[in-house]
Structures are given as C-alpha cells and as structure tokens.
Design a protein around this motif. Structure first.
Motif, PDB file in Angstrom:
ATOM      1  N   LYS A 179      36.615  40.622  49.021  1.00 25.28           N
ATOM      2  CA  LYS A 179      36.853  41.238  48.347  1.00 25.28           C
ATOM      3  C   LYS A 179      37.630  42.399  46.941  1.00 25.28           C
ATOM      4  O   LYS A 179      36.042  42.855  45.821  1.00 25.28           O
ATOM      5  CB  LYS A 179      35.821  41.905  49.260  1.00 25.28           C
ATOM      6  CG  LYS A 179      35.446  41.550  50.582  1.00 25.28           C
ATOM      7  CD  LYS A 179      34.630  42.686  51.524  1.00 25.28           C
ATOM      8  CE  LYS A 179      34.211  41.595  53.051  1.00 25.28           C
ATOM      9  NZ  LYS A 179      35.200  41.129  53.244  1.00 25.28           N
ATOM     10  N   VAL A 180      38.580  42.286  47.590  1.00 26.04           N
ATOM     11  CA  VAL A 180      38.923  43.649  46.026  1.00 26.04           C
ATOM     12  C   VAL A 180      39.661  42.039  44.998  1.00 26.04           C
ATOM     13  O   VAL A 180      41.036  42.001  45.902  1.00 26.04           O
ATOM     14  CB  VAL A 180      40.230  44.416  46.824  1.00 26.04           C
ATOM     15  CG1 VAL A 180      40.371  45.000  46.334  1.00 26.04           C
ATOM     16  CG2 VAL A 180      39.491  44.512  48.753  1.00 26.04           C
ATOM     17  N   ALA A 181      39.456  42.331  44.098  1.00 25.40           N
ATOM     18  CA  ALA A 181      39.864  41.774  43.234  1.00 25.40           C
ATOM     19  C   ALA A 181      41.097  42.897  42.418  1.00 25.40           C
ATOM     20  O   ALA A 181      42.635  42.223  42.174  1.00 25.40           O
ATOM     21  CB  ALA A 181      39.133  41.600  42.214  1.00 25.40           C
ATOM     22  N   VAL A 182      40.583  43.645  42.231  1.00 25.82           N
ATOM     23  CA  VAL A 182      41.712  44.355  41.531  1.00 25.82           C
ATOM     24  C   VAL A 182      42.494  45.896  42.626  1.00 25.82           C
ATOM     25  O   VAL A 182      40.793  46.808  43.188  1.00 25.82           O
ATOM     26  CB  VAL A 182      41.945  45.213  40.716  1.00 25.82           C
ATOM     27  CG1 VAL A 182      42.528  45.743  39.341  1.00 25.82           C
ATOM     28  CG2 VAL A 182      41.628  44.012  39.412  1.00 25.82           C
ATOM     29  N   ALA A 183      43.335  47.042  42.788  1.00 29.48           N
ATOM     30  CA  ALA A 183      43.352  48.292  43.359  1.00 29.48           C
ATOM     31  C   ALA A 183      44.659  48.689  42.321  1.00 29.48           C
ATOM     32  O   ALA A 183      45.790  48.120  42.295  1.00 29.48           O
ATOM     33  CB  ALA A 183      43.706  47.863  44.915  1.00 29.48           C
ATOM     34  N   ALA A 184      44.457  49.971  41.969  1.00 26.22           N
ATOM     35  CA  ALA A 184      45.140  50.922  41.877  1.00 26.22           C
ATOM     36  C   ALA A 184      46.078  52.306  41.509  1.00 26.22           C
ATOM     37  O   ALA A 184      44.515  52.794  42.794  1.00 26.22           O
ATOM     38  CB  ALA A 184      45.070  51.215  40.354  1.00 26.22           C
ATOM     39  N   VAL A 185      47.038  52.564  42.509  1.00 22.36           N
ATOM     40  CA  VAL A 185      47.611  53.653  43.036  1.00 22.36           C
ATOM     41  C   VAL A 185      47.379  54.324  42.182  1.00 22.36           C
ATOM     42  O   VAL A 185      47.913  54.228  41.187  1.00 22.36           O
ATOM     43  CB  VAL A 185      48.793  53.171  43.896  1.00 22.36           C
ATOM     44  CG1 VAL A 185      50.185  53.473  42.582  1.00 22.36           C
ATOM     45  CG2 VAL A 185      49.031  54.430  45.048  1.00 22.36           C
TER      46      VAL A 185
END
Ligand code: AHR
Length: 537
Positions: free
Chosen positions: A362-368
């Motif tokens: 489900k998660v393609a990109v994540a940015a802190v």
C-alpha cells in the motif's frame, strides 16, 4: 530457559516488494532547515559542496536517501518557483509561510544540485493555493523539457525564451527529469482550507493537461488526509473517480504526525517526559497502521462503488510523518521547530518503518518530516556544529529491507497497557482534526521481515522500558543457519546526541547468533531497535 515472546516468519506469505522510496526525506524553507541546515553558501567557512553543507550530504548518502521532497510543506503554497532561479544576487527576498523572510538563495537549481550530490530523486510540491495551473505546467516544462541548442553565432532559430533555454542559461542544460509532483499540500488546511470536493475540482484542473516528455512519465500525488480523516479520502475519491476521464493520479499523500501530548497538537517536551508519556507517544505513533488500513479501505470502497473495479491502483505517499513536540528544545529561537530527538524517537522510527514494510503493498513513498533541524530529524546543525540523532541510526539499520520482499511475520508478546489510555487521543496529523477514541495498549514487541534470496532481514522494536524479551524466532519451512545484526538500545530513553556529545547514542553490533534446532532464541533488550540478518540453510 524462559521464553517471553515468539516471532513466526512465513516466507510462503509474501506481501509485496518493499519500495526503496519509503525511506525518503522532506526539507522545507522553515526555521533552520534550508538556511544553515542544508545551504551554507559557497563562500562559507563551513565545509560545503557548492554551497551545500558537506555533513548534510554525507549523512544523506549514508542512509541512501532515495527521494527528497521540497520546498514545503505549507511553504510550497505561497512559493513562486521563479523567485528562486537566475543569478543569486538578483533574486528577490520574499515573506515565507513560516514568518521568515526568504532570501531565495536556495532555489530550484540549488535543490537539484543537492539531489545530485546525494544521488537521490527530486519530489517537488507545487503551489496550488496562490498560483494558477499555468505556473504548475510551466514549472514542469522548465524542469523536464530538453534544451535545444542555444546558438551563439549561427543562423539557426534561437528560442532563448523557451523555458528549457532559460534553465540552460541558469546553469543546467540537462533536464531535471522530475517525475514526482505533489499537486498542492494540505489543501484541507494551510494549502487553501478546501473541502475534498473543492480540492478534487482543483486537482482535475491542474492535471487535465501537463507537458509530457517521453522519458519522464509523471507521478502526480493528490493531497490526502490529515491523519485518520477518512471522510476526506472517501469524498475526494468519490469526487475524482466519479469521472473516470479525470484520474491523472498516481499517489495519495498522507500526513500523520504524533504529538508529544495526547490532548494537544505539537505539544509535550522532546526531552522531558515520564514513563506514561513515553508509552502513550509510542502507542499513538503505532496508529500509523490504522491510518494506512483505514484509508486503504476508504479508497477501495469509493473506487469500487463508482467504477466497480475493486482496489485502486493508487498507492500512498506518506510524505510527512514523525513525532512533533512543543517548544523548548530548539537550537535557537530562529531555528523554529528544531526540536531535539531522543531514543524515544528512534523507537518511533523503527515502529513506523515496520508498519510501512508490513504494508508494502500500500505504501509506495514515505518522507520523514524533516531531515535536518526540524520535527523528526536525523541531523542537527548550527554554524559549524553538527550531530546525528538516534533516528539516523535506525534509518541505517533498516537499509537491508529496501527492495526486498516483505513477508508475513506473527509477533506474539504480552502487550503493554497505555497508562494514558483513558485520555482523549489527538490522532490527527494536524491540529485541525478532531479527537479519536483513546488507545489502550501498545504491542509488546513489533517488527517486520523481508527476504532477498536466502537472506532474511528481521527488524524488531522492544518498547518496554525495563523488560528484556527473550524471543524464539522460527522461519516456517526453513531452518536458520546463523544470524548477526545491530542493536540500538539505551537504559535511559531520554538519551540523545548533541553537539558536545555527538556519539552518546549509537548502535552496537550483535555478534553471530547460533540457532538450536533450526530456530533462534534472542533476547531483545528493553527500549531497543534491532535489525537481524538471518541466513537460512
Ligand atoms: O513539516 C511541517 C509542516 O507540517 C508542513 O509544512 C505542513 O505540511 C505540515 O502541517
């Protein structure tokens, strides 16, 4: 001996390939993030590469940053990208969103230079609130159009006004090839106070036509929910998918911050907290799991009810996440939001990555949010002083997961009651949203596993403040040959690094572990993040 917990890994239950882009980053013109954090200028005494702080580049390389988002955040929706191009001494100073005058010394070309130095891809947040769609598509053209020859002394037709020619004249002949574009930011809040239906209309208008260059298919990201605001997602998808012609949509952004206080947003102290507050923060941080599944369901039902096509192909771009505390630990007043980061934040980092990895489908990109001098940072910098935070180490420890196949793992361990579980919980990603029911307990042990060939990676967080967890680890259908790894553990969860003590918190190596009967028994120390590299027979 006594076993407190079990981890049962099942390679026969693959979830999906873990996108390397879930370990991405975000930097914004805010406080000391860009100016001093990233950009020190070419004439600075601080070690720099073409004006970019060298320590920043080296640290970003050390965690192999895949994607970097810029220029905001809320800043993006009052930013004119044209202010930040051309000769630096001619650029205008402008009031920025975060009550700071921006010199525009750091603009598009400096950002692209930063990405090249790190070796990562750019992710641009476009202005939807204060600029028309034309500025958006012209920014795409400026970034991505190939530059024709700029003739100097020939009779060939020159197109000096073409945006690509302007880009070349500003120092970058090669196109930037930016494929990832956020169409607005938090349009339910600082990005315009829009309803989902209003935003859907704007999104359709902005994306109805964009210039396309065959090498760079665009990945357009729509503004998604504030935390667990499912109503936003359901209504947005109904509005977008009601008209199947108008779905130039690749990803849905999610912003989920964990406040240091259960009742107030961006509150609590980064350094001073008691045991109850420690458990409560991790419990509410663990709700990232619920945020992802709730929105996945909402997206799925909105899409299938309007188009009868089942699950959407749209994936999540969790482009802002982290623990957000109140004021008190900033480097200096002008370094707005440059909060300190402790072992507590390292544990939250591990918990969050494990959630993303378990939801690799489900998660393609994540940015802190954000890399340096900000909310959930990996680095703190002020002048010539620099240190990494405990969170940096967790980013490094999770590197082996990228691009591997996420596989199902069952964790069985006694859960930890949330001592503040009766307090109303602020689950929103931002202060705009209402309260959700309090959360009563925290998983006693959580983690995730992935496999690449015969190499299996298992990451585990033991959030208990005092209890070591002796755990039996079994891999279904396989026998463990050996394991080794890294652990980040501190007796005192307030432990943190600062300029005077840059190595106060650092990981240590776990020497080779030998299995017995094909299974491993390992004790996870209290308040620890562990990464194990397991070799199968
Ligand atoms: O990361 C800080 C801010 O948090 C961002 O500008 C905004 O998008 C969010 O509210």
């Amino acid at each position: 001996g006594q076993v407190d917990a079990h981890i049962d890994i099942n390679p026969a239950e693959p979830i999906a390939t873990i996108s390397p882009e879930i370990y991405s980053h975000f930097i914004e013109h805010l406080g000391g993030v860009i100016y001093d954090g990233v950009w020190v200028g070419e004439n600075s005494k601080i070690a720099n590469v073409d004006g970019i702080r060298k320590d920043f580049i080296d640290t970003m390389k050390a965690v192999q940053v895949p994607v970097l988002r810029w220029p905001g955040g809320c800043f993006a929706d009052s930013y004119d990208w044209r202010d930040g191009i051309g000769p630096r001494d001619k650029r205008p100073a402008r009031a920025g969103f975060w009550k700071q005058q921006d010199s525009n010394q750091y603009g598009l070309h400096e950002f692209m230079r930063t990405c090249r130095a790190i070796g990562c891809k750019p992710y641009l947040a476009a202005n939807l609130r204060t600029q028309p769609a034309r500025d958006f598509y012209q920014e795409i053209e400026y970034c991505n159009a190939p530059a024709g020859d700029i003739p100097s002394n020939s009779a060939a037709p020159a197109m000096p006004d073409a945006l690509a020619s302007q880009r070349a004249a500003n120092g970058d002949r090669e196109p930037f090839n930016v494929d990832l574009w956020g169409v607005g930011n938090e349009s339910w809040g600082c990005g315009g106070n829009l309803t989902p239906e209003e935003y859907a209309a704007e999104f359709r208008r902005f994306t109805a036509w964009t210039p396309s260059y065959s090498e760079v298919p665009l990945r357009l990201v729509a503004v998604g929910p504030n935390g667990d605001d499912v109503d936003w997602t359901s209504r947005l998808f109904k509005a977008l998918y009601g008209n199947p012609e108008r779905r130039h949509l690749w990803g849905l952004s999610i912003h989920y911050y964990t406040s240091g206080s259960p009742t107030k947003f961006a509150a609590g102290d980064a350094l001073a907290f008691n045991d109850a507050e420690f458990y409560d923060l991790l419990t509410r941080g663990s709700l990232m799991d619920k945020v992802i599944t709730d929105h996945w369901t909402a997206m799925g039902s909105a899409v299938s009810s309007s188009l009868s096509k089942g699950q959407p192909t749209v994936k999540f771009v969790v482009d802002e996440w982290g623990a957000w505390y109140g004021k008190g630990t900033e480097l200096a007043p002008e370094y707005n939001l440059s909060q300190q980061s402790t072992m507590r934040d390292a544990l939250l980092t591990g918990i969050t990555f494990d959630i993303f990895q378990r939801h690799a489908d489900k998660v393609a990109v994540a940015a802190v949010a954000q890399s340096i001098n900000c909310i959930h940072s990996l680095m703190l910098a002020q002048g010539d002083k620099f240190c990494v935070t405990p969170t940096f180490h967790v980013f490094q420890m999770y590197l082996p997961h990228r691009g591997a196949q996420s596989i199902r793992a069952e964790f069985t361990a006694p859960s930890i009651p949330n001592p503040m579980g009766d307090t109303a919980s602020q689950v929103g990603g931002n202060s705009y949203i209402g309260q959700l029911p309090p959360v009563k307990s925290l998983a006693g042990l959580s983690g995730s596993s992935s496999i690449k060939g015969k190499a299996l990676t298992l990451t585990v967080v033991n959030p208990h403040l005092t209890r070591p967890m002796t755990t039996e680890i079994a891999v279904r259908g396989a026998r463990v040959a050996s394991a080794k790894g890294t652990v980040l553990a501190e007796k005192d969860v307030h432990a943190h690094n600062d300029f005077a003590h840059p190595d106060a918190v650092k990981p240590s190596t776990i020497a080779t572990l030998n299995p017995s009967g094909g299974k491993l028994t390992h004790t996870f120390p209290p308040a620890s993040v562990t990464s194990l590299e397991i070799t199968l027979m």
